[in-house]
Design an enzyme around this catalytic site. Structure first.
Site, PDB file in Angstrom:
ATOM      1  N   HIS A  99      41.457  50.256  51.128  1.00  0.00           N
ATOM      2  CA  HIS A  99      42.683  50.096  50.301  1.00  0.00           C
ATOM      3  C   HIS A  99      42.292  49.555  48.083  1.00  0.00           C
ATOM      4  CE1 HIS A  99      45.977  47.711  50.075  1.00  0.00           C
ATOM      5  NE2 HIS A  99      45.326  46.584  49.412  1.00  0.00           N
ATOM      6  N   GLU A 100      41.179  49.116  48.466  1.00  0.00           N
ATOM      7  CA  GLU A 100      40.851  48.451  46.973  1.00  0.00           C
ATOM      8  C   GLU A 100      40.776  49.721  46.402  1.00  0.00           C
ATOM      9  OE1 GLU A 100      41.715  45.441  46.630  1.00  0.00           O
ATOM     10  OE2 GLU A 100      41.905  44.582  48.484  1.00  0.00           O
ATOM     11  N   HIS A 103      44.012  50.932  45.478  1.00  0.00           N
ATOM     12  CA  HIS A 103      44.734  49.903  43.865  1.00  0.00           C
ATOM     13  C   HIS A 103      43.790  50.418  42.692  1.00  0.00           C
ATOM     14  CE1 HIS A 103      47.050  47.930  45.800  1.00  0.00           C
ATOM     15  NE2 HIS A 103      45.851  46.636  46.383  1.00  0.00           N
TER      16      HIS A 103
END
Length: 223
Positions: A99-100, A103
């Protein structure tokens, strides 16, 4: 005044229920998969680096942070993962890391909602601290212009939270798409999806409570 007090009390109760419910669900899902090892046997930090490399994104540092410190910082183009995600090999660890990494890939590719969100940050930093003081001063001095300005400033905060939603959803979508390419099982994919869906719920809950607060402010101004 009594009607306003009761309506605000109701608002507080509703937002507390939303917040506590979201927090309970998030913690339940994260802890459920925190001790379920992923078949790939790579740490969250390694998974983030692998996903970045697979998307042609380089120069992003992955750091070990403190408990519950999971975020991407566009100011120095770095990812911070909490100890469990950084060094762990669980479903929660790899899902969080992807998920990070999502980003970081958004930032590298100039993802439009992330750019809009970044452009709002200075205004939000000011508005989130100033709006309540303006509101209280406007009410005390009976200056409708100040209370209106305070509500406008709070609306900027709400807008920021709404723009955050597609940024978070897309990062999770990218992470899950990458995990599928790594050949993990359907059960592991389901676990990763549950973790990321739960984390997204925190942003949905925050946006919902802010919208309710804004609606209450608008209604109270007209009364």
């Amino acid at each position: 005044m009594t009607h306003m007090s009761m309506s605000y009390l109701s608002l507080i109760v509703v937002t507390m229920v939303i917040g506590m419910g979201a927090s309970w669900y998030v913690n339940r899902q994260i802890n459920k998969y925190l001790h379920v090892p992923a078949s790939m046997r790579v740490t969250g930090a390694q998974m983030a680096e692998m996903m970045l490399a697979a998307n042609g994104v380089h120069g992003v540092q992955v750091y070990r942070g403190g408990p519950q410190q999971d975020h991407f910082d566009p100011r120095n183009n770095s990812i911070t993962l909490d100890p469990d995600a950084f060094g762990g090999t669980s479903i929660t660890a790899i899902a969080t890391a992807c998920h990070e990494a999502g980003h970081a890939i958004q930032f590298a590719q100039g993802y439009a909602p992330m750019k809009i969100r970044g452009a709002l940050v200075p205004a939000v930093n000011f508005a989130s601290n100033a709006w309540v003081f303006l509101l209280m001063f406007g009410i005390f001095m009976q200056l409708s212009g100040l209370t209106t300005l305070a509500i406008v400033m709070y609306a900027v905060v709400v807008l920021f939270q709404l723009v955050t939603l597609p940024v978070e959803f897309d990062a999770s979508r990218r992470g899950l798409a990458y995990l599928k390419t790594q050949g993990i099982s359907q059960a592991e994919q389901g676990g990763a999806y549950s973790v990321l869906r739960a984390c997204a719920l925190t942003y949905v809950a925050a946006a919902l409570t802010s919208i309710l607060q804004l609606l209450w402010l608008l209604q109270s101004r007209d009364e």
